[in-house]
Design a protein around this motif. Structure first.
Motif, PDB file in Angstrom:
ATOM      1  N   ARG A  87       0.763  -1.197  -0.076  1.00 50.40           N
ATOM      2  CA  ARG A  87       0.025  -0.049   0.199  1.00 50.40           C
ATOM      3  C   ARG A  87       0.873   1.191   0.018  1.00 50.40           C
ATOM      4  O   ARG A  87       0.478   2.227  -0.479  1.00 50.40           O
ATOM      5  CB  ARG A  87      -0.855   0.099   1.499  1.00 50.40           C
ATOM      6  N   VAL A  88       2.108   1.152   0.788  1.00 51.84           N
ATOM      7  CA  VAL A  88       2.996   2.430   0.910  1.00 51.84           C
ATOM      8  C   VAL A  88       3.511   2.663  -0.621  1.00 51.84           C
ATOM      9  O   VAL A  88       3.656   3.631  -1.053  1.00 51.84           O
ATOM     10  CB  VAL A  88       4.229   2.182   1.879  1.00 51.84           C
ATOM     11  N   LEU A  89       3.808   1.380  -1.395  1.00 54.49           N
ATOM     12  CA  LEU A  89       4.416   1.411  -2.838  1.00 54.49           C
ATOM     13  C   LEU A  89       3.212   2.283  -3.587  1.00 54.49           C
ATOM     14  O   LEU A  89       3.500   2.922  -4.147  1.00 54.49           O
ATOM     15  CB  LEU A  89       4.839   0.224  -3.206  1.00 54.49           C
ATOM     16  N   GLU A  90       1.966   1.550  -3.543  1.00 53.13           N
ATOM     17  CA  GLU A  90       1.039   2.079  -4.275  1.00 53.13           C
ATOM     18  C   GLU A  90       0.699   3.473  -4.294  1.00 53.13           C
ATOM     19  O   GLU A  90       0.418   4.303  -5.324  1.00 53.13           O
ATOM     20  CB  GLU A  90      -0.308   1.243  -4.269  1.00 53.13           C
ATOM     21  N   ASP A  91       0.619   3.961  -2.937  1.00 57.06           N
ATOM     22  CA  ASP A  91       0.318   5.385  -2.636  1.00 57.06           C
ATOM     23  C   ASP A  91       1.537   6.197  -3.001  1.00 57.06           C
ATOM     24  O   ASP A  91       1.434   7.509  -2.836  1.00 57.06           O
ATOM     25  CB  ASP A  91      -0.171   5.598  -1.248  1.00 57.06           C
ATOM     26  N   GLY A  92       2.748   5.806  -3.468  1.00 58.54           N
ATOM     27  CA  GLY A  92       3.818   6.620  -3.563  1.00 58.54           C
ATOM     28  C   GLY A  92       4.535   7.319  -2.430  1.00 58.54           C
ATOM     29  O   GLY A  92       4.818   8.354  -2.558  1.00 58.54           O
ATOM     30  N   VAL A  93       4.332   6.724  -1.313  1.00 54.73           N
ATOM     31  CA  VAL A  93       4.705   6.979  -0.206  1.00 54.73           C
ATOM     32  C   VAL A  93       6.146   7.212  -0.135  1.00 54.73           C
ATOM     33  O   VAL A  93       6.890   8.239   0.340  1.00 54.73           O
ATOM     34  CB  VAL A  93       4.364   6.540   1.226  1.00 54.73           C
ATOM     35  N   VAL A  94       6.819   6.409  -0.697  1.00 59.29           N
ATOM     36  CA  VAL A  94       8.079   6.470  -0.898  1.00 59.29           C
ATOM     37  C   VAL A  94       8.482   6.564  -2.463  1.00 59.29           C
ATOM     38  O   VAL A  94       7.823   6.036  -3.397  1.00 59.29           O
ATOM     39  CB  VAL A  94       9.019   5.146  -0.564  1.00 59.29           C
ATOM     40  N   ILE A  95       9.700   6.896  -2.700  1.00 57.96           N
ATOM     41  CA  ILE A  95      10.082   7.240  -4.257  1.00 57.96           C
ATOM     42  C   ILE A  95      10.257   5.843  -4.791  1.00 57.96           C
ATOM     43  O   ILE A  95      10.016   5.802  -5.924  1.00 57.96           O
ATOM     44  CB  ILE A  95      11.505   8.177  -4.194  1.00 57.96           C
ATOM     45  N   ARG A  96      11.047   5.035  -4.244  1.00 60.81           N
ATOM     46  CA  ARG A  96      11.270   3.796  -5.056  1.00 60.81           C
ATOM     47  C   ARG A  96      11.188   2.748  -3.872  1.00 60.81           C
ATOM     48  O   ARG A  96      11.383   2.867  -2.542  1.00 60.81           O
ATOM     49  CB  ARG A  96      12.766   3.890  -5.666  1.00 60.81           C
TER      50      ARG A  96
END
Ligand SMILES: C[C@H](O)CC(=O)SCCNC(=O)CCNC(=O)[C@H](O)C(C)(C)COP(=O)(O)OP(=O)(O)OC[C@H]1O[C@@H](n2cnc3c(N)ncnc32)[C@H](O)[C@@H]1OP(=O)(O)O
Length: 724
Positions: A637-646
């Protein structure tokens, strides 16, 4: 960018200088290795060359074999990318050369760099050069003959220590140990090295082939005893790291069968280790750590970082004093602000205690400790804040209090001053709502203890300026933290990803699984402590507060355990009041506390989720997966929401913020090794059995079904970083 190349120049003195050029560290990339082979062949062939000097361009000898080649082997599964260096180049072309070869070492000679230098017939170094074999930190062993030559040059005991600890020494220490033949100034390095090489040719200096030496190794029985002790040590301290034992074995092989056989054995073992999951994980961490400070739209738009000379920390509690300590150790002047002198004195005492503890443990010199403390000033109001460059607010998690503080700060601090909050949960747009300074408001989320834990989450909102982010990244580096830039959401990257970790442990206990079994299994997985010992360490108040925040934000998927409330009701608060899942006695390891079992039973009764009222039966592997797969699910979910750059930013955040084992490469990297499909199907099965806590996220489902790695960037236009 300059292409890697090897220069070759023959002087009137008949010395060929071979110079490796591959900025910034002259890594031994394939073109460099090929170039070295060609240049040494040429030097051997040419009649006008009497002797050879090997050196590196730009003040650095070499940072070792190009690690990206090993990454390529991992990505492609094709080991043929690995060149034959240890025999073809180091033994045949350098050590067995008919012409003397001297290494002129400046700056650093690490890994393959030092191994090339050890193949030479002498080593001349500039002062304070770093010499080391750090290969074990990459899950491999030294591969260009390092395991054989280092013991022969400096003795077995020190060589084993240097390799197993991956700790470099200076050229000065190297000189004392016999690794370096002479230390001369940088200006004289080439001149002296040329002369030295000529003198070897004239037999006025010894022509030493290190691999042939035996004088520093001692008798076979002595060597075996020393290596036996090293093996015992490694089994205790690094049971998860196969390269440690492999290194000791290869050293011993060379002592028993001779240096050359040792080199061949080393090459064989190196090739096996390169493709191990440990090496894959550690090399992922190496590159991930270097990627975090590359932030599109911040570090690539030509901005220059501003100097932060003076900072203020608002709040002198545990976090505030830890943050102040970190800043002071980074040589930054700190104002510590508290609301009354009693709290201020407590904060100052904590900072002094932090610094003194580092001094006692030998992490600081007395001079450095005194210098750090001299930069501290305690204050009770904002009057001194007129010239600060950065403020970090570290008061309790209370929104209206934070809003008042930020309004005050806006009025008193200079316009360039960065206004940061150490909140671990509260939306930064709300924190700055009462100000018109949203462009200079950001999160600077430290992990406790702030002066020790290496991660710094830098949280940006949609309004935070790139300059402010760049400055915070720079401060992060100055205070020796790994700064990861993340988006603004509940829990940010680390706490959001890991909120299911402790909840899963609670869920399992309420399903009838033994808490201590869970802790042991999680420790065996590689975390330093398990979730229950972690809860004891943090105190249950923190767990109650954060689970409330997460329950509000993620009501569709939280697990509410009655256990925490029951523990608190029975007067327990973890380690700080000596009443937790464990008994804490000075000088001994925490012991399970049997008196907690009736409370756990009571929780199971209240919770009532055990199928047919009986504890579930699960394997050890299932327990680990039932705790970590929900974390992977949230990471998705963190990746999907773009909370981190990569994805690799989350790997670093998990390793440095949550002590996820680095040799497993970080949470997303590990998940990809396990396989998205297995994680997805397991979560689906547990959702049916135990409810929505385990429900797979859309991102995980899509990737599992399409066979796309979780770490792969989105193929369509990436979503902007979640800043709202
Ligand atoms: C067969 C052999 O035995 C096997 C080997 O030699 S394996 C390699 C052994 N060597 C090492 O482990 C050293 C790894 N490097 C380091 O520790 C540090 O980079 C260093 C101490 C050399 C320099 O540190 P520092 O000045 O802070 O620079 P740092 O940011 O780490 O590195 C600068 C750049 O060089 C790259 N780099 C450093 N060493 C490298 C290497 N050995 N291979 C490939 N790239 C390397 C980094 O990835 C980084 O690239 P980037 O700018 O694109 O991000």
């Amino acid at each position: 960018m300059a292409l890697p190349k090897v220069d070759f120049e023959v002087g009137a003195d008949g010395v060929a200088v071979i110079t490796m050029g591959n900025p910034p560290v002259n890594a031994l990339a394939i073109p460099i290795i090929m170039g070295l082979k060609d240049r040494f062949d040429e030097a051997a062939r040419r009649n006008d060359v009497k002797a050879i000097v090997l050196t590196g361009k730009g003040g650095r000898f070499s940072g070792g074999f190009d690690i990206s080649v090993m990454k390529k082997v991992h990505d492609t599964g094709d080991s043929s990318h690995l060149p034959d260096v240890s025999v073809e180049l180091v033994v045949n072309a350098i050590e067995d050369s008919k012409k003397p070869v001297v290494a002129a070492v400046e700056g650093l000679a690490l890994g393959g760099g030092l191994e090339l230098a050890m193949g030479c017939h002498a080593r001349i170094a500039a002062p304070r050069a770093q010499l080391g074999l750090p290969e074990l930190t990459l899950g491999i062993i030294p591969g260009f003959g390092g395991t054989q030559r280092l013991p022969r040059l400096i003795g077995l005991s020190k060589a084993v220590e240097m390799m197993l600890k991956s700790k470099p020494i200076t050229s000065e220490e190297g000189k004392k140990l016999g690794l370096i033949d002479s230390i001369v100034s940088s200006e004289e390095l080439l001149k002296v090295s040329r002369l030295w090489a000529l003198e070897i040719g004239e037999r006025r200096k010894p022509w030493v082939r290190s691999l042939h030496r035996t004088d520093k190794i001692g008798s076979l029985s002595e060597a075996r005893e020393l290596l036996g002790t090293a093996r015992q040590q490694v089994k205790k301290t690094a049971p998860h790291l196969p390269q440690q034992l492999a290194c000791v074995d290869v050293i011993e092989y060379g002592i028993v069968h001779g240096g050359y056989s040792g080199v061949l054995k080393e090459a064989e073992v190196f090739k096996q280790l390169v493709v191990s999951n440990t090496s894959k994980g550690l090399i992922n961490v190496f590159f991930a750590q270097r990627a975090i400070t590359k932030v599109p739209g911040v570090t690539d738009i030509g901005l220059k970082p501003r100097n932060v000379k003076k900072a203020a920390v608002v709040g002198g509690g545990l976090m505030g004093s830890g943050i102040a300590t970190a800043l002071l150790l980074g040589n930054i002047h700190v104002l510590l602000k508290e609301i009354n002198s009693e709290l201020l004195m407590k904060g100052i005492k904590t900072i002094e205690g932090n610094v003194n503890a580092l001094l006692r443990r030998g992490k600081l010199t007395k001079q450095k400790a005194d210098a750090a403390l001299s930069l501290l000033q305690g204050v009770l109001d904002y009057s001194e804040f007129k010239d600060v460059d950065l403020v970090i607010e570290a008061v309790i998690e209370n929104l209206s209090l934070k809003q008042t503080i930020f309004s005050d700060l806006e009025k008193i601090c200079p316009p360039h001053c960065i206004l940061a909050s150490n909140t671990s949960t509260i939306d930064l747009n709300l924190v700055g709502k009462m100000t018109s300074s949203q462009d200079r408001i950001a999160g600077a989320h430290f992990f406790s203890p702030a002066h020790v834990m290496p991660l710094l989450e830098i949280i940006r909102t949609d309004k935070t300026s790139p300059q402010v982010i760049l400055d915070l990244i720079t401060v992060g580096k100055v205070i020796k933290k790994a700064p990861v830039v993340v988006g603004n959401c509940t829990g940010f990257a680390v706490n959001k990803t890991f909120f299911p970790y402790s909840q899963a442990a609670q869920l399992l206990v309420n399903l009838g699984v033994d808490a201590y079994r869970i802790d042991t299994l999680i420790r065996n997985f590689g975390f330093p402590i398990g979730p229950f010992q972690l809860a004891d360490l943090a105190g249950y108040g923190v767990a109650v507060a954060t689970s409330k925040v997460f329950a509000d934000a993620f009501s569709d998927r939280v697990f509410k355990s009655p256990l925490l409330d029951l523990l608190i009701k029975s007067g327990r608060n973890g380690k700080n009041n000596g009443k937790g899942y464990y008994i804490y006695e000075k000088g001994s390891k925490p012991k399970p506390d049997p008196s907690i079992l009736p409370i756990i039973e009571e929780s199971r009764r209240v919770c009532n989720i055990m199928p047919n009222g009986k504890p579930i039966s699960v394997t050890d592997q299932e327990i680990v997966e039932m705790i970590l797969f929900p974390v992977v699910n949230e990471a998705c979910r963190v990746l999907e929401d773009g909370v981190v750059i990569r994805a690799s930013d989350l790997d670093i955040a998990s390793v440095l913020g949550m002590s996820f084992p680095n040799y497993r490469g970080g949470i997303v990297f590990w998940a990809d090794l396990v396989g998205a499909n297995h994680i997805y199907t397991s979560l689906k099965k547990w959702t049916q059995l135990y409810g929505n806590f385990y429900k797979p996220s859309k991102y995980l489902e899509e990737r599992a079904l399409k066979g796309i790695p979780l770490s792969a960037p989105a193929s369509s236009t990436p979503k902007p970083v979640a800043r709202l």
